[in-house]
Structures are given as structure tokens and as C-alpha cells.
Design a protein around this motif. Structure first.
Motif, mmCIF file in Angstrom:
data_model
loop_
_atom_site.group_PDB
_atom_site.id
_atom_site.type_symbol
_atom_site.label_atom_id
_atom_site.label_comp_id
_atom_site.label_asym_id
_atom_site.label_seq_id
_atom_site.Cartn_x
_atom_site.Cartn_y
_atom_site.Cartn_z
ATOM 1 N N HIS A 183 0.917 -1.209 -0.056
ATOM 2 C CA HIS A 183 -0.083 0.003 -0.129
ATOM 3 C C HIS A 183 0.850 1.355 -0.230
ATOM 4 C CE1 HIS A 183 -3.325 2.536 0.464
ATOM 5 N NE2 HIS A 183 -3.505 2.671 1.716
ATOM 6 N N GLY A 184 0.639 2.227 -1.089
ATOM 7 C CA GLY A 184 1.385 3.610 -1.137
ATOM 8 C C GLY A 184 2.723 3.399 -1.457
ATOM 9 N N ARG A 185 3.170 2.144 -1.545
ATOM 10 C CA ARG A 185 4.852 2.188 -2.095
ATOM 11 C C ARG A 185 4.955 2.083 -3.709
ATOM 12 N NH1 ARG A 185 8.428 -0.113 2.437
ATOM 13 N NH2 ARG A 185 7.338 0.245 4.154
ATOM 14 N N MET A 186 4.028 1.941 -4.517
ATOM 15 C CA MET A 186 4.141 1.916 -6.074
ATOM 16 C C MET A 186 4.387 3.440 -6.457
ATOM 17 S SD MET A 186 2.170 -1.372 -7.505
ATOM 18 C CE MET A 186 0.614 -0.706 -7.041
ATOM 19 N N SER A 187 4.856 3.618 -7.645
ATOM 20 C CA SER A 187 4.860 5.058 -7.959
ATOM 21 C C SER A 187 3.574 5.490 -8.599
ATOM 22 C CB SER A 187 5.900 4.952 -9.369
ATOM 23 O OG SER A 187 5.065 4.542 -10.538
ATOM 24 N N PRO A 188 3.226 6.763 -8.510
ATOM 25 C CA PRO A 188 1.877 7.090 -8.777
ATOM 26 C C PRO A 188 1.258 6.591 -10.183
ATOM 27 C CG PRO A 188 3.176 8.794 -7.968
ATOM 28 C CD PRO A 188 4.144 7.799 -8.295
ATOM 29 N N PHE A 189 2.461 6.449 -11.207
ATOM 30 C CA PHE A 189 1.930 5.960 -12.245
ATOM 31 C C PHE A 189 1.703 4.407 -12.199
ATOM 32 C CE2 PHE A 189 3.334 3.886 -16.288
ATOM 33 C CZ PHE A 189 2.513 4.760 -17.372
ATOM 34 N N GLN A 190 2.385 3.855 -11.698
ATOM 35 C CA GLN A 190 2.129 2.232 -11.372
ATOM 36 C C GLN A 190 0.727 1.958 -10.818
ATOM 37 O OE1 GLN A 190 5.778 1.294 -9.323
ATOM 38 N NE2 GLN A 190 6.258 -0.022 -11.069
#
Ligand code: PLP
Length: 485
Positions: A183-190
Motif C-alpha cells: 500500500h502506497g509504495r508503488m509509483s503514482p504511475f504504477q
């Protein structure tokens, strides 16, 4: 072709074939599937393969490992998977029909490529995982339809696997996808790529933990054999043999583009996390492809680099895993590594089972013997490490000197590749993602926005569909049951 488990017990049927293991993940004994032997490629065959298209190359290579799908059907699946329409985001000047074009950064005086990128990220989600996942989507649909079955795919992702799986499986008959991500650790694009999918067969679960927690949940659910059977649970993580097999093909494609004759060698540097991508290179080499070195590049999470330098495999806990600017390599337990170690210890299943079972649980790792350590070099393996400052410097340098923009993972590869070049042997760095996926770090490095394919403009603004959940395998099971009824 029969398959075995790295821990000795492949389950039922006792000698499974490709379609028997396609829909599963781990073998019932907790090991990983590998072919009983590596099929060999003769120099004459390799010569003949030089004129094939990527789809044709995929077909001849896969045919050596898949003997339980009629040839015409397998050919149709390869043709459908590897088309220029799907892999259309190639760099300017390169040809999408090559599917995985080589983009040379340096050539010698005679114009022969010396140092370049093997472009693997031209598919729908701009990462190399599309190369395998798109094949998997088509294989799953084919085999499920033949058998009149359905599957619920459970996966864990730190970004790229999840989106590649979802784009490969969306709308496929008989398939649902349950994808866990930190949760919350991927890039905004991903996040936007995954969570904006509205297909009713796609379920995104954001776990309040790190990637390894997600992976542990997948393992816990897969180890509950009764649940796994009752709910037709399958995986698409890189432990899936078909994924690894699909990746073998582009080592051949890269080799053929970089050479004129089969007396030449080519080395590959692979930005590594779960060790799936480079393990496919190992398989290609075991088949007889003249590979010089296979260089594993890690980021700050350098468990693999430590192993290749010292012979000591020392896994880290999720709390000891660094969050880096090449997040798809933020992995401290490499799930495919067991396949390589199985070969390293002379395919001794009992020893492999001891190392990855009790030794790992008891000591948090293991050390291979001096004889085994010596075999690492025989297998062509070596390694290196790249940290944030290297990444920035490499992205900047590659942009300024070559006008080529690369993503953060590829930058780790490029940095390490430069340290392992040998005169006379071309070096290909596997391009594992396009820079558009990691815009923050690109901006930090070169001060400009990476180009983004027009089709993906504005995806951050689309409505999102996902479920937040704690690190709890039981809760994930209940969610699956509730959504598969
Ligand atoms: C998955 C991934 C990797 C690591 O590949 P492994 O097969 O897990 O070693 C590297 N770079 C990117 C961009 C990825 O998505």
C-alpha cells in the motif's frame, strides 16, 4: 518434456508435463519446477534461427519445452502474442516488428555494436514483464478452454508484475486476478496503471506492508493445498515456469542481433530482483547459447551481489529491505534463486530442500561449499551493485552522451555492465522498464519529464478501484471466497 521439482517431489502426476504445471505455482513440496533436462540447441539450428521473426523464434524454442500442446496451436499462440501492435512503444528509429530491438549505445570502428540495450519494455505496461505475461494470458485462456476450467490468479507485485499480469488477463474467459501490492509504495504511475482498470475480473488488494509481506501471503495461501484446490488458485509470479520460459526467447533474439556467427559470444547484464529474468539467461546458456557472462545487477538491496561475491546467501527481513528509486528490485529473498542453486549443487534435490527449507528458516541463509562456489564462474555468473547516486549519474550520462533516456532499473544494469565489459564481447543490458514509469527520479537526474506514450496520457486522473487490507493471509482468503462465489 517432463518436469521435476527442485526439492524432489513434483506431486501428481509424478512426472508432470508443461500444461500440468502451467496453472500452478510452487510444486507441492515447496520447490520450483524445472525441466528434467535442458534441451540442447545445435549450432546448425542456431544458424537457421537467424532468419526467424520473434514469434517464430518463440515457437521453435517453446516447442523444445512444451510437448503437450499441438504444434499448430502453439504456433498460433506465439503469433498472436508477439506482434508489432502489442510491442509498439519502441524507441525512435527502432523497428517494432523486431519486438525486442537492440538499441546500440556504442559501436566499433566497423560499425559493429559493442554495448547496447536489449529493449524489452515496449509492451502495454512499459516493462519487460509484458514479454512473458502476454504469453501467459494466451496460454491460460487456451488451456482453460480446452479443460473447461477456471482459475483465480493470486499474485504479489511491487509494481511491474501486477500491471503486466492484469493487462495480460483483463477480459480473459475463465480467469480472475487477485493482485496484492504494498500500500502506497508503488509509483503514482504504477498505481494509476493498475487501479484504474475497471474490468470485473481484476481485483487489486493494497496490503499495509512491503512487497515481501505480499509475497509471503501468496506463499501462505498457496501452501494451503486444500484451499488452493477448492478455489482453483494459480499464480503468475516469476516462480511460474511458463513465465521464465518465455524470457528465454529474448536472450536468443538479443544474441542473434548482436552477432554474425555462432562462434561469437555475447554477455548480458540483468537488473535483478527475484532472479527470474537472469535465470532465463541461465537456461538459455544451459541450452547451448554462446553467452559469455551473465551479470546480475542489484540495487541497495544487494543480497544477490553478496552471494555472487562470497557464496553466502543471507536473506533480509522485510524491515531490512530498503525502499529505493529502482523499486522493482527492492527484494531481499529472491524467489527464483532456488532454480539456479539447484543446478549449482549438481541438481541434488535433497541438498536444495535442506538449503531452502530448514537452513533458511534456522539461519536466515546458507553458505555454499567451496566446490559449489567455484561452479558459479563456470556458469558464467558474476554481479555488481548500484545505488541511488550511481543511478542518477548513469541516467544523466546516458542522456547527455547518447541522447538515450533510460529508467532507474536499466540504469542499475548499465552501471554494473560497464564494470564487467570485456574486449571483443558485446554486452547487452536488458532494458527492464521505460523511463516514463519512474518520472520522479528521471526529473531528479536530468531535470526534464520522460516521454510518455500518448495512449497513457492522463491515467493518473482516472477513477480507481482497489481494496486496502492488513498483512493477513486469512483475510485475503476470505476476500477471494467472497468474490469467486
Ligand atoms: C521485475 C523487474 C526487475 C527484476 O526482475 P527479476 O526477474 O525479478 O529479477 C527489474 N526491473 C524491473 C523494471 C522489473 O519490473
Amino acid at each position: 518434456m517432463k518436469y521435476l521439482s527442485t526439492r524432489g517431489h513434483a506431486g501428481q502426476p509424478a512426472n508432470p508435463e508443461f500444461c500440468d504445471i502451467l496453472l500452478g505455482g510452487l510444486a507441492p513440496d515447496g520447490g520450483l519446477y524445472l525441466p528434467e533436462t535442458y534441451p540442447q540447441v545445435t549450432r546448425a539450428e542456431l544458424d537457421a534461427w537467424r532468419s526467424l521473426s520473434y514469434a517464430e523464434l518463440a515457437f521453435v524454442i517453446l516447442s523444445k519445452f512444451i510437448t503437450d500442446i499441438p504444434a499448430a496451436d502453439l504456433k498460433a499462440i506465439c503469433d498472436k502474442t508477439y506482434t508489432a501492435e502489442v510491442y509498439r512503444h519502441v524507441r525512435a528509429g527502432d523497428d517494432a516488428r523486431d519486438i525486442t530491438p537492440v538499441h546500440w549505445l556504442e559501436k566499433d570502428a566497423e560499425g559493429r555494436g559493442r554495448f547496447g540495450l536489449l529493449e524489452l519494455s515496449n509492451g502495454p505496461t512499459l516493462a519487460f514483464k509484458d514479454m512473458a505475461m502476454q504469453l501467459l494470458g494466451n496460454l491460460f485462456e487456451y488451456v482453460l478452454a480446452k479443460r473447461g476450467e477456471t482459475i483465480n490468479i493470486l499474485g504479489a507485485t511491487s509494481g511491474d508484475t501486477g500491471s503486466a499480469a492484469e493487462y495480460a488477463m483483463r477480459g480473459k474467459q475463465g480467469v480472475r486476478v487477485f493482485m496484492l501490492s504494498p500500500h502506497g509504495r508503488m509509483s503514482p504511475f504504477q498505481q494509476a496503471q493498475m487501479f484504474s482498470l475497471q474490468d470485473p475480473n481484476i481485483f487489486n488488494i493494497a496490503v499495509e506492508g512491503v512487497f515481501d509481506d505480499c509475497q509471503d501471503i501468496v506463499k501462505a495461501v498457496s501452501n494451503d493445498l486444500a484451499f488452493k484446490q477448492r478455489h482453483h488458485i494459480g499464480t503468475v509470479n516469476s516462480i511460474n515456469w511458463a513465465r521464465l520460459l518465455a524470457q528465454v526467447v529474448y536472450y536468443f533474439a538479443g544474441y542473434i542481433q548482436a552477432t554474425e556467427s555462432n562462434t561469437q559470444k555475447v554477455s548480458f547484464t540483468v537488473p535483478s530482483g527475484n532472479f527470474g529474468n537472469i535465470c532465463a539467461g541461465h537456461v538459455a546458456r544451459m541450452m547451448g547459447l554462446p553467452i559469455g557472462r551473465l551479470v546480475a545487477a542489484t540495487n541497495e538491496n544487494d543480497v544477490l551481489d553478496e552471494f555472487f561475491r562470497t557464496g553466502h546467501y543471507r536473506v533480509r527481513s522485510s524491515r531490512e529491505t530498503f525502499e529505493t528509486s529502482s523499486p522493482s528490485m527492492d527484494i531481499s529473498k529472491a524467489s527464483n534463486f532456488e532454480r539456479f542453486v539447484f543446478d549449482l549443487v549438481g541438481r541434488d534435490a535433497r541438498r536444495t530442500a535442506e538449503l531452502f527449507g530448514p537452513a533458511l528458516a534456522r539461519d536466515g541463509g546458507f553458505r555454499v561449499s567451496p566446490q559449489e562456489f567455484a561452479r558459479i564462474a563456470e556458469f558464467g555468473f558474476t554481479s555488481g551493485k548500484s545505488v541511488h547516486a550511481d543511478r542518477l549519474a548513469t541516467i544523466r550520462d546516458t542522456w547527455r552522451r547518447h541522447g538515450t533516456m533510460i529508467d532507474t532499473h536499466t540504469a542499475d544494469g548499465l552501471k554494473v555492465a560497464r564494470e564487467h565489459r570485456r574486449p571483443g564481447v558485446p554486452m547487452l543490458v536488458l532494458e527492464t522498464a521505460l523511463p516514463a514509469k519512474f518520472a520522479d527520479t528521471i526529473r531528479e537526474a536530468v531535470g526534464i519529464e520522460p516521454p510518455r506514450p500518448a495512449a497513457l496520457d492522463g491515467i493518473e486522473a482516472l477513477p480507481r478501484r482497489f481494496q486496502v487490507m492488513p498483512v493477513d493471509a486469512e483475510q485475503v482468503k476470505r476476500y477471494i471466497v467472497a468474490h469467486t462465489g
